[in-house]
Design a protein around this motif. Structure first.
Motif, mmCIF file in Angstrom:
data_model
loop_
_atom_site.group_PDB
_atom_site.id
_atom_site.type_symbol
_atom_site.label_atom_id
_atom_site.label_comp_id
_atom_site.label_asym_id
_atom_site.label_seq_id
_atom_site.Cartn_x
_atom_site.Cartn_y
_atom_site.Cartn_z
ATOM 1 N N ARG A 163 0.879 -1.117 -0.054
ATOM 2 C CA ARG A 163 0.116 0.034 0.079
ATOM 3 C C ARG A 163 0.887 1.394 0.073
ATOM 4 O O ARG A 163 0.548 2.358 -0.686
ATOM 5 C CB ARG A 163 -1.032 0.129 1.245
ATOM 6 N N THR A 167 0.799 3.972 -2.931
ATOM 7 C CA THR A 167 0.658 5.409 -2.620
ATOM 8 C C THR A 167 1.539 6.251 -3.317
ATOM 9 O O THR A 167 1.611 7.345 -3.674
ATOM 10 C CB THR A 167 0.420 5.649 -1.096
ATOM 11 N N ARG A 171 1.014 9.241 -6.104
ATOM 12 C CA ARG A 171 1.479 10.597 -5.643
ATOM 13 C C ARG A 171 2.673 11.151 -6.705
ATOM 14 O O ARG A 171 2.747 12.220 -7.224
ATOM 15 C CB ARG A 171 2.104 10.760 -4.338
ATOM 16 N N LEU A 268 -6.105 7.135 -5.113
ATOM 17 C CA LEU A 268 -5.223 7.406 -4.184
ATOM 18 C C LEU A 268 -5.863 7.202 -2.802
ATOM 19 O O LEU A 268 -5.477 6.754 -1.904
ATOM 20 C CB LEU A 268 -4.557 8.719 -4.315
ATOM 21 N N SER A 272 -5.030 4.683 0.036
ATOM 22 C CA SER A 272 -4.428 5.321 1.365
ATOM 23 C C SER A 272 -5.389 5.390 2.478
ATOM 24 O O SER A 272 -4.652 5.365 3.644
ATOM 25 C CB SER A 272 -3.692 6.653 1.083
#
Length: 273
Positions: A163, A167, A171, A268, A272
């Motif tokens: 994860r 993430t 980003r 995202l 997240s």
């Protein structure tokens, strides 16, 4: 390798031969990853992703010799380019989220040349998440060119590390510049479908090709409601965006940058959150 595109099959065979000439008995295995491993290689569009595994660390001389033998000028790549990474067996088996590579080579007729001699030399702004994610894909579906099955050579990531890297990757993609305005943005289709692949991995625990991941999310509904009507899933947002992104990979117009970014942010948030 009988199921591969013939020029690609010959190229991968020559690559393994050249790597064995340089590394000798230290070459534990050679594996095709990326689109080849996921069964989605497109001649003329896809890169060739290859991971080599060495028994021990490589000194700079052997790294430089390997790059010299495998760069496009010495061994022409039939695809857009070659993305090659060498790992020590200990790193491949560790399940670490760290980059951990020995040497990395990007080379091809349509790919800028780049050689990175150690993981510590990789700039953080270029992304350090690629390698752990690639090894996770290799664990599931690496195509063994030499050596034991990929699942025996590469360990998967722990869920928390997965994860975090997904993430980080989202980003990183969101930080890339996009053309101004709402018009078609070349490359936005890959950003959308790459986000689909990340989300499918989190939801279903499996790596799929970008196109197959997009289709899986359309079947899921959004945000993952299996009872959602087919009309909403396919024609409403973000199903329509995914459909247009899939069509763009076959020559259609890419989606706009703002809608691609909105989709990436939604993915995202789910990964997240």
């Amino acid at each position: 390798m009988t199921d591969l595109d013939p020029p690609l099959r010959r190229y991968l065979g020559d690559l393994v031969t050249a790597a064995r000439d340089v590394l000798g008995d230290d070459l534990v295995g050679a594996y095709a990853a990326g689109s080849v491993g996921l069964g989605a290689y497109q001649p003329g569009r896809s890169d060739v992703d290859v991971a080599l595994v060495s028994a021990e660390a490589l000194d700079l001389t052997r790294k430089q010799e390997l790059v010299a033998r495998l760069r496009h000028e010495a061994l022409p790549c039939p695809a857009r380019g070659l993305e090659l990474v060498v790992y020590r067996w200990k790193i491949a088996r560790s399940g670490t989220p760290e980059a951990g590579f020995e040497v990395e080579l990007n080379t091809g007729a349509r790919m800028p040349f780049r050689a990175t001699w150690a993981a510590a030399d990789r700039p953080a702004e270029d992304g350090l998440f690629w390698y752990g994610l690639d090894r996770s894909i290799l664990h599931q579906c690496g195509y063994a060119l030499l050596g034991p099955p990929a699942a025996e050579t590469f360990a998967d990531l722990f869920p928390a590390d997965l994860r975090r890297l997904l993430t980080d990757s989202l980003r990183w993609w969101l930080a890339l510049p996009t053309p101004p305005g709402d018009g078609p943005a070349p490359g936005a289709e890959d950003a959308v479908l790459g986000a689909c692949r990340s989300l499918v991995k989190v939801r279903h625990g499996v790596w799929l090709s970008k196109v197959d991941a997009g289709r899986r999310l359309i079947a899921d509904g959004w945000p993952g409601d299996p009872t959602a009507g087919a009309e909403r899933r396919v024609h409403g947002e973000p199903g329509d965006l995914i459909e247009r992104s899939i069509a763009a990979r076959a020559g259609g117009p890419p989606p706009g940058g703002p809608e691609a970014r909105a989709f990436q942010r939604a993915v995202l948030n789910e990964i997240s959150g």
